[in-house]
Design an enzyme around this catalytic site. Structure first.
Site, short mmCIF file in Angstrom:
data_model
loop_
_atom_site.label_atom_id
_atom_site.label_comp_id
_atom_site.label_asym_id
_atom_site.label_seq_id
_atom_site.Cartn_x
_atom_site.Cartn_y
_atom_site.Cartn_z
N ASN A 9 2.34 11.38 5.73
CA ASN A 9 2.83 10.29 4.89
C ASN A 9 3.46 10.92 3.64
O ASN A 9 2.74 11.45 2.80
CB ASN A 9 1.64 9.39 4.51
CG ASN A 9 2.01 8.32 3.51
OD1 ASN A 9 3.19 8.08 3.25
ND2 ASN A 9 1.00 7.67 2.94
N LYS A 11 4.95 9.44 1.28
CA LYS A 11 4.91 8.54 0.11
C LYS A 11 6.28 8.51 -0.57
O LYS A 11 7.29 8.54 0.12
CB LYS A 11 3.78 8.96 -0.84
CG LYS A 11 2.45 9.14 -0.10
CD LYS A 11 1.29 9.34 -1.00
CE LYS A 11 0.04 9.59 -0.16
NZ LYS A 11 -1.16 9.66 -0.96
N HIS A 95 -2.31 1.08 3.71
CA HIS A 95 -2.72 2.30 3.00
C HIS A 95 -3.43 1.90 1.71
O HIS A 95 -3.09 0.89 1.10
CB HIS A 95 -1.48 3.16 2.69
CG HIS A 95 -1.83 4.50 2.16
ND1 HIS A 95 -2.13 4.72 0.84
CD2 HIS A 95 -1.95 5.70 2.79
CE1 HIS A 95 -2.41 6.00 0.66
NE2 HIS A 95 -2.31 6.62 1.83
N GLU A 97 -3.19 2.88 -1.20
CA GLU A 97 -2.31 2.69 -2.37
C GLU A 97 -1.67 1.31 -2.32
O GLU A 97 -1.46 0.68 -3.37
CB GLU A 97 -1.26 3.82 -2.42
CG GLU A 97 -1.90 5.12 -2.87
CD GLU A 97 -1.23 6.38 -2.37
OE1 GLU A 97 -0.08 6.32 -1.90
OE2 GLU A 97 -1.88 7.45 -2.44
N GLU A 166 -9.52 6.37 5.96
CA GLU A 166 -9.15 7.12 4.76
C GLU A 166 -10.06 6.70 3.61
O GLU A 166 -9.76 5.73 2.90
CB GLU A 166 -7.70 6.84 4.39
CG GLU A 166 -6.71 7.29 5.43
CD GLU A 166 -5.38 7.68 4.80
OE1 GLU A 166 -4.95 8.81 5.05
OE2 GLU A 166 -4.82 6.89 4.05
N GLY A 172 -5.96 12.45 -2.03
CA GLY A 172 -5.30 13.14 -3.13
C GLY A 172 -6.26 13.74 -4.14
O GLY A 172 -5.84 14.11 -5.24
N SER A 212 -7.33 14.37 1.86
CA SER A 212 -7.38 15.80 1.52
C SER A 212 -7.50 16.70 2.75
O SER A 212 -8.21 17.71 2.72
CB SER A 212 -8.51 16.07 0.51
OG SER A 212 -8.25 15.37 -0.69
C1 PEP Z 1 -2.95 9.72 2.18
O1 PEP Z 1 -2.42 9.34 1.14
O2 PEP Z 1 -2.88 9.06 3.21
C2 PEP Z 1 -3.66 10.99 2.14
C3 PEP Z 1 -4.52 11.22 3.09
O3 PEP Z 1 -3.37 11.84 1.09
P1 PEP Z 1 -3.94 13.33 0.88
O4 PEP Z 1 -3.85 14.03 2.19
O5 PEP Z 1 -3.03 13.92 -0.14
O6 PEP Z 1 -5.34 13.19 0.41
#
Ligand code: PEP
Length: 253
Positions: A9, A11, A95, A97, A166, A172, A212
């Site tokens: 992703n 973003k 997601h 966010e 997630e 992040g 992460s």
């Molecule tokens: C995400 O935003 O879906 C995500 C998993 O981000 P990150 O891998 O940076 O934690």
């Protein structure tokens, strides 16, 4: 058996030119990979160009969101049909966010999942608890609510569904769930899928872990029996590190 799926992703990152350069480098790095489904989710502006740059590679392209309606007066929005038209085969929905920064509700997520399947897009539906919810032992309650609403009215169309677990506290932050924590939640999600949908559908659905994921931790996560791949944010922005994540998913790191 479930074919692992690894999705990046991006973003709000990368121009059309940067997406094309990534595609060029990444295709070469994963040219031999046949046993993992790979998906890139660019910003809408780069979707069509990226799909073109990946043509013939087997690498799929995803939208990062969509609107549930087919068309109409919804300034700034993109429909499932438009995503397909631009070359997407998948779409990320719900997601964290979108849920936390833009106020997307469980019911809206459900409407978007139905719109995606209606347009033959594979929905990658994200679910996950916040740190406060985990620390107050509400993880499963939150996930059950998100799954119930997100899968409402899906029935037979659930054949293409992908779920991404997630945990919000892992996105992040550099703090990933342990493989054991991920497995515990994934097994719970699979059991819920059997309840909300159907036992045979639940057995075949991919459940991805996101939060992460890096080249150094993906192999242990992907080795868990109910972890069927990864949804990757930051480490998916670089073709080299994302290719390593694909390799780690195959147990090659
Ligand atoms: C995400 O935003 O879906 C995500 C998993 O981000 P990150 O891998 O940076 O934690």
């Amino acid at each position: 058996m479930r074919t692992p799926l690894v999705a990046a992703n991006w973003k709000m990152h990368k121009t059309v030119g940067e997406a094309a350069a990534y595609a060029h480098a990444f295709r070469a790095l994963v040219a031999e990979v046949r046993d993992v489904e790979i998906v890139l989710a660019p910003p809408f502006t780069a979707l069509h160009a990226l799909a073109g740059a990946l043509a013939g590679s087997g690498i799929g392209v995803a939208g990062q969101d969509l609107h549930a309606e087919r068309q109409g007066a919804f300034t700034g929005e993109i429909s499932a049909g438009m995503l397909r038209d631009a070359g997407a085969g998948y779409v990320i929905i719900g997601h964290s966010e979108r849920r936390h920064l833009f106020g997307e509700t469980d019911a809206e997520v459900g409407a978007k999942v139905r719109a995606a399947t209606g347009a033959r897009l594979v929905p990658i539906m994200c679910v996950g608890e916040t740190l406060a919810e985990r620390e107050s032992n509400r993880t499963f309650e939150v996930l059950d609510r998100q799954l119930q609403a997100g899968l409402a009215g899906l029935a037979a169309a659930a054949g293409s569904l992908v779920v991404a677990y997630e945990p919000v506290w892992a996105i992040g932050t550099g703090r990933n769930a342990t493989p054991e924590q991920a497995q515990e939640v994934h097994a719970h999600i699979r059991a819920r899928l059997a309840g909300v949908l159907d036992e045979s559908i639940a057995r075949t659905r991919r459940i991805l872990y996101g939060g992460s994921v890096k080249p150094g931790n993906v192999a242990a996560l992907a080795a868990q029996p109910d972890v069927d791949g990864a949804l990757v944010g930051g480490a998916g922005l670089d073709p080299g590190s994302f290719a390593e994540i694909v390799a780690g998913t195959r147990g090659l790191l």
